[in-house]
Write a protein that holds these residues in place. Structure first.
Motif, short mmCIF file in Angstrom:
data_model
loop_
_atom_site.label_atom_id
_atom_site.label_comp_id
_atom_site.label_asym_id
_atom_site.label_seq_id
_atom_site.Cartn_x
_atom_site.Cartn_y
_atom_site.Cartn_z
N LEU A 1 51.07 44.60 31.94
CA LEU A 1 50.42 43.29 31.93
C LEU A 1 49.99 42.85 33.33
CD1 LEU A 1 52.63 41.37 29.33
CD2 LEU A 1 50.32 42.27 29.01
N ILE A 2 50.82 43.10 34.32
CA ILE A 2 50.47 42.74 35.70
C ILE A 2 49.29 43.57 36.19
CG2 ILE A 2 51.29 42.86 38.10
CD1 ILE A 2 54.03 41.94 37.01
N SER A 3 49.27 44.87 35.86
CA SER A 3 48.16 45.71 36.30
C SER A 3 46.83 45.31 35.65
CB SER A 3 48.46 47.19 36.04
OG SER A 3 48.48 47.46 34.65
N ILE A 4 46.90 44.73 34.48
CA ILE A 4 45.68 44.24 33.82
C ILE A 4 45.25 42.91 34.43
CG2 ILE A 4 44.79 43.32 31.64
CD1 ILE A 4 46.55 45.43 30.21
N ALA A 5 46.20 42.05 34.75
CA ALA A 5 45.88 40.70 35.24
C ALA A 5 45.49 40.66 36.71
CB ALA A 5 47.07 39.78 35.00
N ALA A 6 46.00 41.57 37.54
CA ALA A 6 45.77 41.51 38.99
C ALA A 6 44.29 41.56 39.36
CB ALA A 6 46.54 42.61 39.69
N PRO A 7 43.47 42.47 38.82
CA PRO A 7 42.04 42.46 39.20
C PRO A 7 41.33 41.17 38.79
CG PRO A 7 42.62 44.55 38.18
CD PRO A 7 43.79 43.64 38.00
N SER A 8 41.69 40.61 37.65
CA SER A 8 41.08 39.35 37.23
C SER A 8 41.46 38.22 38.18
CB SER A 8 41.53 38.99 35.82
OG SER A 8 41.09 39.97 34.91
N TYR A 9 42.70 38.23 38.65
CA TYR A 9 43.15 37.20 39.58
C TYR A 9 42.42 37.33 40.91
CZ TYR A 9 46.12 34.42 42.59
OH TYR A 9 46.57 33.49 43.49
N THR A 10 42.25 38.56 41.40
CA THR A 10 41.52 38.79 42.65
C THR A 10 40.07 38.31 42.53
OG1 THR A 10 42.91 40.68 43.16
CG2 THR A 10 40.81 40.55 44.32
N SER A 11 39.44 38.63 41.42
CA SER A 11 38.07 38.21 41.19
C SER A 11 37.97 36.69 41.14
CB SER A 11 37.55 38.83 39.89
OG SER A 11 36.24 38.42 39.64
N LEU A 12 38.90 36.04 40.45
CA LEU A 12 38.91 34.58 40.35
C LEU A 12 39.12 33.95 41.72
CD1 LEU A 12 38.95 32.04 38.54
CD2 LEU A 12 41.42 32.33 38.41
N THR A 13 40.03 34.49 42.50
CA THR A 13 40.30 33.96 43.84
C THR A 13 39.06 34.08 44.73
OG1 THR A 13 42.62 34.58 43.65
CG2 THR A 13 41.80 34.17 45.86
N ASN A 14 38.41 35.24 44.72
CA ASN A 14 37.20 35.42 45.52
C ASN A 14 36.06 34.52 45.06
OD1 ASN A 14 38.39 37.31 47.20
ND2 ASN A 14 37.69 39.06 46.00
N THR A 15 35.92 34.34 43.77
CA THR A 15 34.90 33.43 43.24
C THR A 15 35.13 32.01 43.73
OG1 THR A 15 34.58 34.80 41.28
CG2 THR A 15 33.87 32.51 41.12
N ASN A 16 36.39 31.57 43.72
CA ASN A 16 36.70 30.23 44.19
C ASN A 16 36.46 30.08 45.69
OD1 ASN A 16 37.39 29.26 41.68
ND2 ASN A 16 39.54 29.72 41.90
N ARG A 17 36.77 31.12 46.47
CA ARG A 17 36.51 31.07 47.91
C ARG A 17 35.01 30.95 48.20
NH1 ARG A 17 40.55 35.94 49.28
NH2 ARG A 17 42.46 34.74 49.42
N LEU A 18 34.21 31.75 47.49
CA LEU A 18 32.76 31.68 47.66
C LEU A 18 32.22 30.30 47.30
CD1 LEU A 18 31.72 35.13 46.16
CD2 LEU A 18 31.33 34.39 48.52
N ALA A 19 32.65 29.79 46.16
CA ALA A 19 32.17 28.48 45.71
C ALA A 19 32.56 27.37 46.68
CB ALA A 19 32.71 28.18 44.31
N THR A 20 33.78 27.41 47.17
CA THR A 20 34.25 26.38 48.10
C THR A 20 33.43 26.39 49.39
OG1 THR A 20 36.49 26.48 47.21
CG2 THR A 20 36.24 25.56 49.41
N GLN A 21 33.23 27.57 49.97
CA GLN A 21 32.49 27.67 51.22
C GLN A 21 31.02 27.29 51.02
OE1 GLN A 21 34.04 28.70 54.44
NE2 GLN A 21 32.32 27.35 54.76
N ALA A 22 30.41 27.77 49.94
CA ALA A 22 29.00 27.43 49.68
C ALA A 22 28.84 25.93 49.44
CB ALA A 22 28.49 28.22 48.47
N ASN A 23 29.76 25.31 48.72
CA ASN A 23 29.68 23.86 48.48
C ASN A 23 29.88 23.07 49.76
OD1 ASN A 23 29.10 24.00 45.74
ND2 ASN A 23 31.25 24.08 45.18
#
Length: 195
Positions: free
Chosen positions: A24-46
């Motif tokens: 379960l952790i190996s399935i969730a980790a890439p999604s979490y990384t993608s979500l974190t990077n998406t939030n970083r991009l959105a925050t900086q762009a905003n």
């Protein structure tokens, strides 16, 4: 006589539970990384979009030219061509195209710790990393109200394949209000084009 029941886990049960948790952790980790990077991009762009919107509204309110520029120290503009470290907005009251302490309206920094970079298109880097907004609220290609309207981009980017859209472009079309567009750069970061 009854034997007392053992209320514990067997080694097999424990191994099965740990194996399921690992899957379960190996399935969730890439999604979490993608979500974190998406939030970083959105925050900086905003954050940058907010700075551009403040520059535009202050130019109209003050009825004078306001400049949004790259700043590495929060007090001066920088003409360097590498990735931005920060930005500032200043009211160019004296027309010198350089900020004084009294003219600075807002500053912002760019989080480089997470691999974030901000790159400018040639229309911005060719103007010493400045976006000049006149009292009419329009960004122009050069100082003065007779210049052509600016068409340029700032790219906020992280070098990563997760998420697929690893960049956010702040597009300034025909000198008007900027907008943010997600862009797939195939996991790389490069200077955006003007259009």
């Amino acid at each position: 006589m009854r034997k007392p029941l053992n209320n514990g886990f067997t080694l097999v049960e424990l191994l099965v539970t740990i194996s399921i948790a690992a899957i379960l952790i190996s399935i969730a980790a890439p999604s979490y990384t993608s979500l974190t990077n998406t939030n970083r991009l959105a925050t900086q762009a905003n954050d940058i979009l907010g700075g551009l919107m403040i520059a535009r509204s202050e130019a109209i309110r003050l009825n004078q030219r306001v400049v949004f520029c790259r700043s590495d120290d929060g007090s001066t503009c920088s003409a360097s061509t590498d990735a931005w470290k920060g930005w500032l907005v200043f009211a160019d009251a004296d027309g010198s195209d350089t900020p004084s302490a009294a003219e600075i309206l807002r500053t912002g920094s760019i989080s480089t710790a997470s691999g974030m970079s901000v790159l400018a298109s040639p229309a911005i880097s060719g103007q010493s990393n400045r976006i000049r907004i006149g009292s009419d609220g329009f960004a122009r290609t050069a100082p003065g109200s007779s210049s052509a309207l600016l068409q340029a981009k700032l790219s906020v980017c992280i070098v990563t394949p997760a998420p697929a859209f690893n960049a956010r472009e702040l597009r300034i079309a025909a000198g008007g209000r900027p907008l943010i567009v997600p862009v797939d750069n195939d996991g790389a970061c490069s200077n955006p084009s003007n259009s």
